[in-house]
Design an enzyme around this catalytic site. Structure first.
Site, mmCIF file in Angstrom:
data_model
loop_
_atom_site.group_PDB
_atom_site.id
_atom_site.type_symbol
_atom_site.label_atom_id
_atom_site.label_comp_id
_atom_site.label_asym_id
_atom_site.label_seq_id
_atom_site.Cartn_x
_atom_site.Cartn_y
_atom_site.Cartn_z
ATOM 1 C CB CYS A 74 -0.900 -0.013 1.237
ATOM 2 S SG CYS A 74 -1.854 1.490 1.486
ATOM 3 C CB CYS A 189 -3.088 3.256 -5.461
ATOM 4 S SG CYS A 189 -4.317 2.402 -4.452
#
Length: 266
Positions: A74, A189
């Site tokens: 992440c 992302c």
């Protein structure tokens, strides 16, 4: 002694893109996938609160699962808290996820690069430091999407996404300047690669969508000892599991995890 797994962590399902690559490179390893769905989306958090949440959560996860390494799949979490995690747990190896700005700067022909990320990653000083270090000769546009991570979650769970919404979210990535056009978009992302086909379909012109998943998996591979699973473990040992921090994954989430060969922990 029980085999130490590799812990794969994300705020939701985005880290599955990294898990997919890690399994290709490390087919004999056991994985524990942690989806922090109780705290999703991270972009809604204030930084000090998210940092404290992550440190407290990892104290529990490392104690419970005893992983060999932890992969923070992440960008938002990594750019904020990876250094704090390494200080708090100095004996444990962490693999972070940062925007692939260096390879983008090396590959671009037009010199126009966009970084498509969450607002949290865009505003982070860490991201700007990467640009200054590796892409000072490029024009880098930072695009903070409020909705793409959630759209990816919907797409992975339900199999459908509104393409017009995807188109609107990626539109700021495309820059024309003095006869040149953006030719690389960094997917900063881990959720975003799940929407890559929809992005290609709705983009105003073709670009190279830079997915960091394989590079993250290769970094993880470099940190494990490389020993294969014991034969008995590979044939009938503990399964790869998915852990939801809410403790309440819905049917679609369970089905998705099972599709990735993960047993949802009760």
């Amino acid at each position: 002694m029980a085999e130490q797994p590799i812990l794969m962590f994300d705020s939701g399902v985005g880290g599955l893109t990294v898990l997919r690559e890690a399994r290709v490179l490390m087919p004999d390893r056991r994985f524990v996938y942690v989806a922090d769905d109780a705290a999703f989306p991270y972009g809604a958090w204030e930084e000090p609160a998210l940092r404290a949440h992550m440190l407290d959560l990892f104290a529990v996860l490392l104690e419970r699962y005893r992983p060999e390494i932890s992969v923070i799949a992440c960008n938002t979490a990594s750019t904020l808290v990876i250094d704090d995690l390494r200080r708090r747990f100095p004996g444990h190896p962490f693999v972070g996820t940062v925007p692939a700005i260096k390879p983008a700067a090396e590959r671009t022909r037009s010199g126009l690069v966009s970084v498509l990320a969450t607002p949290g990653t865009v505003k982070r000083q860490y991201t700007r430091d990467l640009i200054r270090q590796w892409a000072s000769k490029c024009h880098v546009r930072l695009v903070g999407s409020e909705r793409l991570a959630s759209l990816a979650e919907v797409y992975m769970r339900d199999g459908f996404v509104d393409e017009e919404q995807v188109k609107a979210e990626i539109a700021p990535c495309f820059v024309e300047q003095e006869g040149r056009r953006t030719d690389i978009v960094v997917l900063a992302c881990t959720h975003y690669p799940f929407l890559a086909n929809r992005m290609r379909k709705t983009a105003p012109w073709p670009v190279d969508w830079l997915d960091p998943a394989e590079a993250i998996a290769r970094r993880a591979l470099s940190l494990v000892d490389g020993r294969p699973r014991p034969l008995e473990s590979a044939n009938g040992g503990e399964p790869d599991i998915a852990v939801f921090t809410s403790g309440k994954p819905d049917f679609a989430a369970r089905r998705l995890m099972q599709g990735f060969g993960l047993t949802v922990a009760v």
